[in-house]
Write an enzyme that holds these catalytic residues in place. Structure first.
Site, PDB file in Angstrom:
ATOM      1  N   ASP A 136       0.848  -1.200   0.000  1.00 30.06           N
ATOM      2  CA  ASP A 136       0.000   0.000   0.000  1.00 30.06           C
ATOM      3  C   ASP A 136       0.886   1.253   0.000  1.00 30.06           C
ATOM      4  OD1 ASP A 136      -2.372   1.438  -0.086  1.00 30.06           O
ATOM      5  OD2 ASP A 136      -2.678   1.409   2.082  1.00 30.06           O
ATOM      6  N   LYS A 138       2.056   4.710  -1.075  1.00 32.40           N
ATOM      7  CA  LYS A 138       1.455   5.922  -1.647  1.00 32.40           C
ATOM      8  C   LYS A 138       1.950   7.101  -0.814  1.00 32.40           C
ATOM      9  CE  LYS A 138      -2.734   5.064   1.110  1.00 32.40           C
ATOM     10  NZ  LYS A 138      -4.188   4.878   1.074  1.00 32.40           N
ATOM     11  N   ASN A 141       1.285   7.439   2.916  1.00 34.44           N
ATOM     12  CA  ASN A 141       1.956   6.524   3.843  1.00 34.44           C
ATOM     13  C   ASN A 141       3.459   6.768   3.913  1.00 34.44           C
ATOM     14  OD1 ASN A 141      -0.403   5.250   4.596  1.00 34.44           O
ATOM     15  ND2 ASN A 141      -0.223   3.613   3.092  1.00 34.44           N
ATOM     16  N   ASP A 154       2.757   2.691   7.982  1.00 32.10           N
ATOM     17  CA  ASP A 154       1.495   1.985   7.760  1.00 32.10           C
ATOM     18  C   ASP A 154       1.679   0.655   7.035  1.00 32.10           C
ATOM     19  OD1 ASP A 154      -1.108   1.183   7.604  1.00 32.10           O
ATOM     20  OD2 ASP A 154      -1.883   3.095   6.900  1.00 32.10           O
ATOM     21  N   THR A 176      -4.311   0.837  -2.669  1.00 31.42           N
ATOM     22  CA  THR A 176      -5.111   1.974  -3.105  1.00 31.42           C
ATOM     23  C   THR A 176      -5.155   1.951  -4.632  1.00 31.42           C
ATOM     24  OG1 THR A 176      -4.402   3.178  -1.148  1.00 31.42           O
ATOM     25  CG2 THR A 176      -5.295   4.482  -2.969  1.00 31.42           C
TER      26      THR A 176
END
Length: 270
Positions: A136, A138, A141, A154, A176
């Site tokens: 994840d 991005k 994070n 995260d 995401t």
């Protein structure tokens, strides 16, 4: 005279103000009473965790972060528990999200973007060497410390190498949508390291362009664009940056362009 206010304590930590709040957790500023060091104290309600079937995810996040000790990854110091709460003591990172930096100031100069990208790739490469796939990645994070250094955070959707099936692949689609690799969407299994590299490529594009390479309000259309790697680099990018992004955002994970391009990058040719 009013008696002095007694600060709440959790173990050796004096607990202060709330600095973040989510569905399952609150994050509070705290201070180690022995060293004076500031920390972030993530407080989870056990009842909520069980009710929403989050126990396995929390355990995985803790197990993952215990494996990772890298200057560009948010550090986990310790985990404690009471009858009703789980307390996760984390490094306190004060510079906000990389996402906010882009949202407030727009796209970055290439030398600045390269610095963040280099730190990101170093952190992700280290995680992969420990059998950890973030899944994840991005800008939301990616946190920044007071010196402007990047910190990956995260690990709630991360996977460990033990979760790889007999075919050598991961099979849970997560992340995401705008940052997810095409092979994660096609539901036939994927290599966690290669999928993370795709997300790194999307992040680099966002840093240099100031907007997403793949975006559509309709998810079906978005997935189609991602699967075909349908994007256009803005004209202000250097040829080297365009070439690097195009090689990383290769929709075929088997061609190895994603890995090769990072080797060229790390050798300083880009």
């Amino acid at each position: 005279m009013n008696p002095p206010k007694i600060k709440r304590r959790v173990g050796k930590y004096e607990v202060g103000r709330t600095i973040g709040e989510g569905t399952f957790a609150k994050v509070k500023f705290a201070r180690n009473s022995e060293t004076g060091e500031p920390v972030a104290l993530k407080i989870l309600d056990k009842e909520k965790v069980l009710k929403h079937k989050m126990a396995e995810q929390i355990k995985r996040e803790i197990a993952t972060m215990k494996l990772i000790k890298h200057p560009n990854v948010v550090r986990l110091y310790e985990v404690m528990g009471s009858k009703t709460k789980i307390f996760i003591v984390l490094e306190f990172v004060t510079g906000g999200e990389l996402f906010d930096k882009i949202a407030h100031h727009g796209r970055m100069r290439e030398d600045e973007a390269r610095r963040y990208f280099h730190q990101l790739v170093n952190a992700v490469d280290y995680c992969h060497s420990r059998g950890v796939y973030h899944r994840d990645l991005k800008p939301e994070n990616l946190l920044l410390d007071t010196c402007g250094n990047l910190k990956v955070s995260d690990f709630g959707l991360s996977a460990l190498s033990q979760q790889v099936r007999d075919d050598g692949l991961l099979h849970t689609a997560c992340g995401t949508p705008n940052y997810v690799a095409p092979e994660v969407l096609n539901d036939r299994g994927y290599d966690g390291a290669t999928a993370d590299l795709w997300s790194c490529g999307v992040i680099l594009f966002v840093l240099l362009a100031g907007y997403l390479p793949f975006d559509d309000s309709n998810l079906v259309n978005l997935y189609k664009k991602i699967s075909g790697a349908e994007f256009t680099c803005p004209p202000w990018l250097s040829f080297a940056a365009m070439k690097l992004i195009t090689r990383i955002l290769d929709p075929n994970p088997m061609t190895k362009h994603r890995h090769e391009s990072l080797c060229f990058y790390c050798m300083g040719n880009v």
